[in-house]
Design an enzyme around this catalytic site. Sequence first.
Site, PDB file in Angstrom:
ATOM      1  N   CYS A 196       0.827  -1.203   0.000  1.00  0.00           N
ATOM      2  CA  CYS A 196       0.000   0.000   0.000  1.00  0.00           C
ATOM      3  C   CYS A 196       0.867   1.261   0.000  1.00  0.00           C
ATOM      4  O   CYS A 196       1.523   1.537  -0.975  1.00  0.00           O
ATOM      5  CB  CYS A 196      -1.001  -0.045   1.159  1.00  0.00           C
ATOM      6  SG  CYS A 196      -2.356   1.123   0.975  1.00  0.00           S
ATOM      7  N   HIS A 230      -3.472  -5.750   1.227  1.00  0.00           N
ATOM      8  CA  HIS A 230      -2.728  -5.914   2.483  1.00  0.00           C
ATOM      9  C   HIS A 230      -2.620  -7.369   2.935  1.00  0.00           C
ATOM     10  O   HIS A 230      -3.463  -7.846   3.708  1.00  0.00           O
ATOM     11  CB  HIS A 230      -3.429  -5.124   3.587  1.00  0.00           C
ATOM     12  CG  HIS A 230      -3.289  -3.649   3.439  1.00  0.00           C
ATOM     13  ND1 HIS A 230      -2.364  -2.893   4.131  1.00  0.00           N
ATOM     14  CD2 HIS A 230      -3.962  -2.786   2.641  1.00  0.00           C
ATOM     15  CE1 HIS A 230      -2.469  -1.627   3.786  1.00  0.00           C
ATOM     16  NE2 HIS A 230      -3.437  -1.522   2.889  1.00  0.00           N
ATOM     17  N   GLU A 235      -0.761  -8.562   5.139  1.00  0.00           N
ATOM     18  CA  GLU A 235      -0.540  -8.651   6.595  1.00  0.00           C
ATOM     19  C   GLU A 235      -1.858  -8.657   7.380  1.00  0.00           C
ATOM     20  O   GLU A 235      -1.863  -8.998   8.562  1.00  0.00           O
ATOM     21  CB  GLU A 235       0.386  -7.515   7.080  1.00  0.00           C
ATOM     22  CG  GLU A 235      -0.262  -6.141   7.248  1.00  0.00           C
ATOM     23  CD  GLU A 235      -0.519  -5.397   5.948  1.00  0.00           C
ATOM     24  OE1 GLU A 235      -0.469  -6.001   4.870  1.00  0.00           O
ATOM     25  OE2 GLU A 235      -0.787  -4.179   6.038  1.00  0.00           O
TER      26      GLU A 235
END
Lengths: 221, 40
Positions: free
Chosen positions: A84, A194, A196
């Site tokens: 990002c 994302h 994560e």
Amino acid sequence: MKFGVVRFPGSCDDVDALLAASRVGEAELLWHADRDLRGADAVIVPGGFSYGDYLRAGAIARLSPVMEEVERFGRHGGLVLGICNGFQVLCEAGLLSGALLPNTSLRFTCRQVELEVVNASTAWTGACAVGDRLSIPAKHTTGRYWAPDPVLDELEANNQVVLRYAAGENFNGSARDIAGVCNAAGNVVGLMPHPEHAVDPLTGSADGLQLFLSAARVPVG
Amino acid sequence: VANVHVGRLVELDVPDAARVPEMCEKLLANPLIEDYEIVA
């Protein structure tokens, strides 16, 4: 495998990146004003914001002391993942081709997206197979990947398109449905969604863990 | 309504204006996606 996760003023996904990386190896935060990568074998430039992004997303961060080292590290084969805002920073730094423009909707959008793995031979996708689908969240206003057509042609010819939005999933208007790209050597990868935030089935998907597992598999040194 | 443009204006006091193009190329604009014009 030791991961270093950069923290800029404004980073907000650094802790999730740290926790995700901790599932597959050691992980430590790297402060933006330090030039020390603390012996990291892989560096994650996380999502969120950096220095307010007032001038342009990632423009100031790329000039930070830590990024000078990350740039050097990446250019010498070190493993770097930009997520990002981190992707925006890597593009501004010239480690990756292209740029991120405002979503075609001109609105912030947060949604789960389906991605297709296009290149499974990068340092960050080696645990995947070409054609795998990954369900991971995306949340941004400035995530429309863009590069001039000749650059896009070159990226595709060199297999540097790593991830694409699956059919019907390209919500931000990215050129050629590109969600993530890599450098020529495949050690530096950037993507807007994302991974994560998708490392535990409890929160909907653990597909994002594949990227961290991929890096953890790369021989150290 | 036609031809609406929204841009960014950066005002700088600099001792040496010769360095401004370099500043634009390296930081103030991303030449890949932005045009810029320098007005003295």
